[in-house]
Every structure is written in structure tokens, then in C-alpha cells.
Design an enzyme around this catalytic site. Structure first.
Site, mmCIF file in Angstrom:
data_model
loop_
_atom_site.group_PDB
_atom_site.id
_atom_site.type_symbol
_atom_site.label_atom_id
_atom_site.label_comp_id
_atom_site.label_asym_id
_atom_site.label_seq_id
_atom_site.Cartn_x
_atom_site.Cartn_y
_atom_site.Cartn_z
ATOM 1 N N CYS A 196 0.825 -1.208 0.000
ATOM 2 C CA CYS A 196 0.000 0.000 0.000
ATOM 3 C C CYS A 196 0.862 1.262 0.000
ATOM 4 C CB CYS A 196 -0.941 -0.003 1.206
ATOM 5 S SG CYS A 196 -1.924 1.490 1.310
ATOM 6 N N GLU A 233 -25.426 16.277 -0.791
ATOM 7 C CA GLU A 233 -26.816 16.507 -0.363
ATOM 8 C C GLU A 233 -27.791 15.627 -1.138
ATOM 9 O OE1 GLU A 233 -28.623 20.360 -1.227
ATOM 10 O OE2 GLU A 233 -27.200 20.682 -2.856
ATOM 11 N N LYS A 258 -0.214 5.465 -5.800
ATOM 12 C CA LYS A 258 -1.277 5.478 -6.831
ATOM 13 C C LYS A 258 -2.174 6.712 -6.659
ATOM 14 C CE LYS A 258 -5.032 4.399 -5.945
ATOM 15 N NZ LYS A 258 -5.567 3.084 -5.641
ATOM 16 N N HIS A 316 -26.102 22.671 1.418
ATOM 17 C CA HIS A 316 -26.383 23.159 0.078
ATOM 18 C C HIS A 316 -25.486 24.327 -0.277
ATOM 19 C CE1 HIS A 316 -28.768 23.832 -3.492
ATOM 20 N NE2 HIS A 316 -28.801 25.126 -3.202
ATOM 21 N N CYS A 368 -1.683 1.722 -2.947
ATOM 22 C CA CYS A 368 -2.668 2.791 -2.726
ATOM 23 C C CYS A 368 -2.075 4.198 -2.630
ATOM 24 C CB CYS A 368 -3.457 2.573 -1.432
ATOM 25 S SG CYS A 368 -3.357 0.963 -0.696
ATOM 26 N N GLU A 419 -8.152 2.188 -12.492
ATOM 27 C CA GLU A 419 -7.424 3.320 -11.893
ATOM 28 C C GLU A 419 -6.266 3.749 -12.793
ATOM 29 O OE1 GLU A 419 -8.468 2.641 -7.189
ATOM 30 O OE2 GLU A 419 -6.506 1.988 -7.874
ATOM 31 N N TYR A 443 -10.055 -3.103 -10.216
ATOM 32 C CA TYR A 443 -9.588 -1.870 -9.565
ATOM 33 C C TYR A 443 -8.388 -1.257 -10.298
ATOM 34 C CZ TYR A 443 -11.992 -2.672 -5.034
ATOM 35 O OH TYR A 443 -12.894 -2.823 -4.027
HETATM 36 P P1 NDP Z 1 -9.431 -7.191 -9.397
HETATM 37 O O1 NDP Z 1 -9.835 -8.435 -8.724
HETATM 38 O O2 NDP Z 1 -10.075 -5.915 -9.035
HETATM 39 O O3 NDP Z 1 -9.651 -7.387 -10.970
HETATM 40 C C1 NDP Z 1 -9.031 -8.429 -11.646
HETATM 41 C C2 NDP Z 1 -9.402 -8.340 -13.100
HETATM 42 O O4 NDP Z 1 -8.597 -9.267 -13.809
HETATM 43 C C3 NDP Z 1 -10.850 -8.708 -13.356
HETATM 44 O O5 NDP Z 1 -11.321 -7.934 -14.428
HETATM 45 C C4 NDP Z 1 -10.742 -10.184 -13.756
HETATM 46 O O6 NDP Z 1 -11.746 -10.588 -14.641
HETATM 47 C C5 NDP Z 1 -9.431 -10.191 -14.499
HETATM 48 N N1 NDP Z 1 -8.770 -11.498 -14.465
HETATM 49 C C6 NDP Z 1 -8.566 -12.284 -13.388
HETATM 50 N N2 NDP Z 1 -7.908 -13.397 -13.747
HETATM 51 C C7 NDP Z 1 -7.712 -13.311 -15.076
HETATM 52 C C8 NDP Z 1 -7.099 -14.157 -16.027
HETATM 53 N N3 NDP Z 1 -6.563 -15.315 -15.681
HETATM 54 N N4 NDP Z 1 -7.077 -13.761 -17.309
HETATM 55 C C9 NDP Z 1 -7.618 -12.597 -17.691
HETATM 56 N N5 NDP Z 1 -8.213 -11.739 -16.829
HETATM 57 C C10 NDP Z 1 -8.256 -12.099 -15.531
HETATM 58 O O7 NDP Z 1 -7.852 -7.156 -9.259
HETATM 59 P P2 NDP Z 1 -6.768 -5.984 -9.417
HETATM 60 O O8 NDP Z 1 -5.554 -6.651 -9.915
HETATM 61 O O9 NDP Z 1 -7.321 -4.843 -10.172
HETATM 62 O O10 NDP Z 1 -6.528 -5.535 -7.916
HETATM 63 C C11 NDP Z 1 -6.175 -6.508 -6.940
HETATM 64 C C12 NDP Z 1 -6.829 -6.214 -5.629
HETATM 65 O O11 NDP Z 1 -6.167 -5.138 -5.016
HETATM 66 C C13 NDP Z 1 -8.282 -5.781 -5.742
HETATM 67 O O12 NDP Z 1 -9.153 -6.870 -5.746
HETATM 68 C C14 NDP Z 1 -8.460 -4.939 -4.519
HETATM 69 O O13 NDP Z 1 -8.822 -5.763 -3.452
HETATM 70 C C15 NDP Z 1 -7.082 -4.352 -4.300
HETATM 71 N N6 NDP Z 1 -7.028 -2.963 -4.783
HETATM 72 C C16 NDP Z 1 -7.806 -2.042 -4.158
HETATM 73 C C17 NDP Z 1 -7.796 -0.744 -4.591
HETATM 74 C C18 NDP Z 1 -8.662 0.257 -3.908
HETATM 75 O O14 NDP Z 1 -9.128 -0.023 -2.816
HETATM 76 N N7 NDP Z 1 -8.927 1.413 -4.519
HETATM 77 C C19 NDP Z 1 -6.956 -0.299 -5.704
HETATM 78 C C20 NDP Z 1 -6.205 -1.347 -6.288
HETATM 79 C C21 NDP Z 1 -6.249 -2.634 -5.824
HETATM 80 P P3 NDP Z 1 -13.144 -11.155 -14.124
HETATM 81 O O15 NDP Z 1 -13.968 -9.983 -13.730
HETATM 82 O O16 NDP Z 1 -13.637 -11.870 -15.325
HETATM 83 O O17 NDP Z 1 -12.840 -12.070 -12.990
#
Ligand code: NDP
Length: 449
Positions: free
Chosen positions: A43, A443, A51, A438, A48, A183, A179
Site C-alpha cells: 500500500c 446533499e 497510486k 447546500h 494505494c 485506476e 480496480y
Molecule cells: P481485481 O480483482 O479488481 O480485478 C481483476 C481483473 O482481472 C478482473 O477484471 C478479472 O476478470 C481479471 N482477471 C482475473 N484473472 C484473469 C485471467 N486469468 N485472465 C484474464 N483476466 C483475468 O484485481 P486488481 O488486480 O485490479 O486488484 C487486486 C486487488 O487489489 C483488488 O481486488 C483490490 O482488493 C485491491 N485494490 C484495491 C484498490 C482500492 O481499494 N482502490 C486499488 C487497487 C487494488 P473477471 O472480472 O472476469 O474475474
């Protein structure tokens, strides 16, 4: 005298590990922590925090544009210097790394800046060969980006490397629709890169309310981000000019400068010696724990992303705190996983707490959905055709607000306070009884009819 060198040995000095270690120490335990990379964890070092700084930096692109309508003349075309922002951000990461280290030192926690492996029931061996013993072991090693496996996939980067790029790529392809993908798509797009998202399915941000992810898609398309849905990777090869040639199933080949994987994060468990002591793991290697973060081995605990419960920093911190209070202060504590608010720092940001409309319909049946689809005042003045969407989901039987979902400027900031109301179980009538501030965007949430 204890029979062990330490009361607690924590592996991993990220959000969960640092909190657990310093609180355990404050409760009187003799604590050591091993960290192979940098104190602070994902993080703080490559997640985070940096980022969010890039998100701030990126948003100036729109602010500078919008400023004109507010009467500001900016001489010439504004330009952006990636290296300056990158180095400012990395400089601040160094500062935070120092602060986290200081926090541990101020709490008399011994820091080993090296890798650690569990080599016996209560024994840990450090990379240098030093062997120490501990009454309790806490595994807080976090997770790492999942890298897809296909020919040439090693030519791609992950978010880890994105913070260190030597130049801003002109064309970026981001794999994933979660995510990190959304982002970073926003960040690179605002900096002027041509961005495309390649997603294996046709849904963005699967865990969020569909109304919000649809709105983000619409706005992202308007801003120029491209999307390739139902597309998977075949190969990546390097062109003579150093750019990358990407072959896909479901979309035409493309040439880009950077491919970045944002396809989830896997628990960091390899080389930890889990087999040596028989710690049970789940499907993707995650460490299985009970509600007190205890593994199947009585004196070994795990918190944070390595347990793959909820991969969010504030959750890891709570798990670390609860562990330390339970084990070292005789004050058994568990973490409540209900109503965890979350945000996606896309452009514009999304935030949510509680059930989505779909989840509420499935779970509660009879629900009421209140919605405000509006153009924030600032966007109206700026001539920016970008609408916010707020949704409030109410259990019709009890009038309780069971979910709030927002996309729009500052939605993460607005959500934190409203999450308290949802966590506290307040009703739609309570929202209605609250006087609006307001004019504000927030709101809308107390004026829904
Ligand atoms: P996410 O779980 O958010 O998204 C993963 C994405 O990758 C989904 O679209 C998923 O598709 C796709 N995916 C997963 N496996 C494969 C694969 N084998 N081949 C192709 N596509 C695949 O993960 P992130 O990597 O974006 O982030 C990791 C974690 O970090 C998040 O889950 C979150 O918990 C945390 N995070 C939090 C943030 C915040 O709080 N603002 C910011 C960044 C990260 P599908 O939908 O089909 O499964």
C-alpha cells in the site's frame, strides 16, 4: 524468562504486519519483524498511496482544462513532466518508508531487513543464515500481481513497475477490468497516453453495482479510453523499434509501448516454509485462518492479503490490531467484514458500501432503489458533459439503508461518512430527516425521493 528469542516474529512489514507488531510490542511483547523489500508494504510502497498521488497528478489535466470556463487564462498549452511527478511520488514513498521504520523502532520492534522462512515449529531462519525462535509467528506477507502465462507475457509489466517507468508510454494496454486496470487507465489517459483495456469478460469491476460500472465505462469511452471485451491474449513479441506487438483472441493485433497486467493479486506464500509446519492453504495458496486470524497451527497466525479475505489495507490493519489485542492483551477481538466501504480511484471515482441492487434483490427480495443521476455544478460550469450517479438501496421491510453506490467527483470522500450511517443501520427516514448541506453533491443522498 521466555524460552524463545521473541514473543512474536512477524514476517512482512506491510500494513497488517506493522500494525500487529507495534501493538503487540505496546502490549509488552518482545517483537521482531522481517521484511525482504521495504517497510510499509504494498500500500505504502507500490500501491494505494503512490497510486493516489498519481491520481491527483493526473486529475490536473481536467482541472486545467476546466479552469478556462472559470475565467482562468493559462498561457500556452499546459505540458506535463512525468519524470518530475514520478520522482516527487517516489520521494514521498521514501519519506513514508522512513516513518514506518521509525514507528517500529520507536516501539522497540527489532527489524530484520531480509527474507525469513519458517524452518521449525517455533523457528525462523533468515536469509543471512541467522536462526531465531518465537512463541508466536505472524505471517503478513501480502500478495503480488498475478501475471498471465502466454508466449511473451514476460514482456509485460505490473503495477509494481508502473511507478518507476523511465518515460510515459504513448500507448498502454492494460489487461483486466478491476480496480487497478480502471485506476491506471484513468491515470495514463489523463497524462495523454493512448489507453486500451483488454478484458476477458464483458464486465468491469464485477463486485460493484452495475449502474456504476456501466456509467464508468460510458465516461471512460467519452474520455478516449478504448475497451476490448471478451478478449484474451495469444502472444506478445517485441518489434524492432522496441514497441510490443500483441496478438489476441477476440480482437485485432495491436502495437503498444507497454502492456500492464492488472489481473488480480496472488498471496505471497512461496518459500515461507508453510509445509514444514503444516499450515493449511486454500485454492490459490492463501493461508486459511479462523475468525481470530489463527491458522490450523495453534501459534501461527496470518493477516492481510496473504489470507485473501478482503484485499484492502484498512482491513489488514484491523486484522493486525485484532490479532495483537487477542494474543498479547488477553482481549479477544474479531474483525467485522460487514459493510466495508470501498472506492475505485478512477476518473471519476466510484465508491460503495453494502449491498448492490442485484445483491439486495437476491437476498431481501422486496427493496426500494432511490437514484440521483445528475451533473455536478462544477461540471456544468466547466461545460464537462459528465454525470454523477448515486444509488441508495433500501430494505422495504425495515426501511434500513442497506447499500449506497456512487460515481462522481469526490465520491470516496463523501462515502466515508455515509458508510457510518449504513454500518449503524440507519433508515431512509433518518436520511430524509437530515438537513442537506447546500449546495453540495453529497446533499443528493439526503434528498432522494
Ligand atoms: P481485481 O480483482 O479488481 O480485478 C481483476 C481483473 O482481472 C478482473 O477484471 C478479472 O476478470 C481479471 N482477471 C482475473 N484473472 C484473469 C485471467 N486469468 N485472465 C484474464 N483476466 C483475468 O484485481 P486488481 O488486480 O485490479 O486488484 C487486486 C486487488 O487489489 C483488488 O481486488 C483490490 O482488493 C485491491 N485494490 C484495491 C484498490 C482500492 O481499494 N482502490 C486499488 C487497487 C487494488 P473477471 O472480472 O472476469 O474475474
Amino acid at each position: 524468562m521466555s524460552d524463545y528469542d521473541f514473543d512474536l516474529f512477524t514476517i512482512g512489514a506491510g500494513s497488517g504486519g506493522v500494525r500487529a507488531s507495534r501493538v503487540a510490542s505496546a502490549h509488552g511483547a518482545k517483537v521482531a519483524v522481517a521484511e525482504e523489500y521495504r517497510v510499509g508494504g504494498t500500500c505504502v510502497i507500490r500501491g494505494c498511496v503512490p497510486k493516489k498521488m498519481l491520481v491527483y497528478g493526473a486529475h490536473f489535466a481536467e482541472d486545467l482544462e476546466d479552469a478556462k470556463q472559470f475565467g482562468w487564462d493559462l498561457e500556452g498549452e499546459p505540458s506535463f513532466d512525468w519524470i518530475r511527478l514520478r520522482d516527487t511520488v517516489l520521494g514521498d514513498v521514501d519519506r513514508l518508508n522512513g516513518l514506518y521504520t521509525e514507528t517500529l523502532e520507536n516501539h522497540d520492534v527489532t527489524i530484520f531487513h531480509e527474507r525469513a522462512e519458517i524452518t521449525g515449529e517455533h523457528e525462523i531462519t533468515l536469509a543471512s543464515g541467522k536462526v531465531v525462535t518465537a512463541k508466536y509467528i505472524l505471517i503478513a506477507t501480502g500478495a503480488q500481481p498475478a501475471v498471465l502465462d502466454f508466449p511473451g507475457s514476460d514482456l509485460a509489466i505490473t503495477s509494481n513497475e508502473a511507478f518507476h517507468l523511465d518515460e510515459l508510454p504513448k500507448r498502454v494496454m492494460i489487461a483486466g477490468g478491476g480496480y487497478i486496470a480502471n485506476e491506471f487507465a484513468g491515470i495514463f489517459n489523463e497524462f495523454g497516453s493512448k489507453v486500451c483495456i483488454v478484458n476477458r469478460g464483458d464486465k468491469l469491476l464485477r463486485s460493484y453495482d452495475e449502474g456504476l460500472s456501466d456509467r464508468l465505462l460510458k465516461i471512460s469511452l467519452m474520455k478516449g479510453i478504448q475497451f476490448h471485451f471478451n478478449t484474451t491474449f495469444k502472444s506478445i513479441t517485441k518489434n524492432d523499434d522496441g514497441s510490443l506487438h500483441v496478438e489476441m483472441n477476440g480482437s485485432e493485433d495491436m502495437d503498444v509501448d507497454v502492456v500492464m497486467f492488472a489481473t488480480g493479486r496472488n498471496p505471497n506464500v512461496s518459500g515461507l516454509g508453510l509445509d514444514t509446519v503444516g499450515v493449511e492453504q486454500g485454492k490459490i495458496g492463501e493461508i486459511l485462518v479462523d475468525e481470530y486470524s489463527k491458522t490450523n497451527v495453534d501459534h501461527i497466525y496470518a493477516v492481510g492479503d496473504v489470507t485473501n479475505r478482503v484485499q484492502l489495507t484498512p482491513v489488514a490493519i484491523r486484522e493486525g490490531q485484532a490479532f495483537a489485542d487477542t494474543v498479547f492483551n488477553d482481549d479477544p477481538k474479531t474483525v467485522s467484514y460487514d459493510h466495508i466501504p470501498s472506492a475505485v480511484f478512477s476518473h471519476p471515482p466510484i465508491s460503495a458500501v453494502g449491498m448492490t441492487e442485484g445483491e439486495a434483490r437476491n437476498k431481501l427480495g422486496n427493496i426500494k432503489v432511490f437514484q440521483s443521476d445528475f451533473r455536478p455544478m462544477k461540471n456544468v460550469v466547466a461545460g464537462r458533459n459528465e454525470r454523477g450517479l448515486y444509488k441508495v438501496i433500501v430494505d422495504a421491510a425495515t426501511d434500513k439503508v442497506v447499500g449506497i453506490h456512487m460515481i462522481g467527483p469526490e465520491s470516496a470522500e463523501i462515502m466515508q461518512g455515509f458508510a457510518v450511517a449504513v454500518k449503524a443501520g440507519l433508515t431512509k427516514a433518518d436520511f430524509d430527516a437530515t438537513v442537506a448541506i447546500h449546495p453540495s453533491m453529497a446533499e443528493e443522498l439526503v434528498l432522494l425521493k
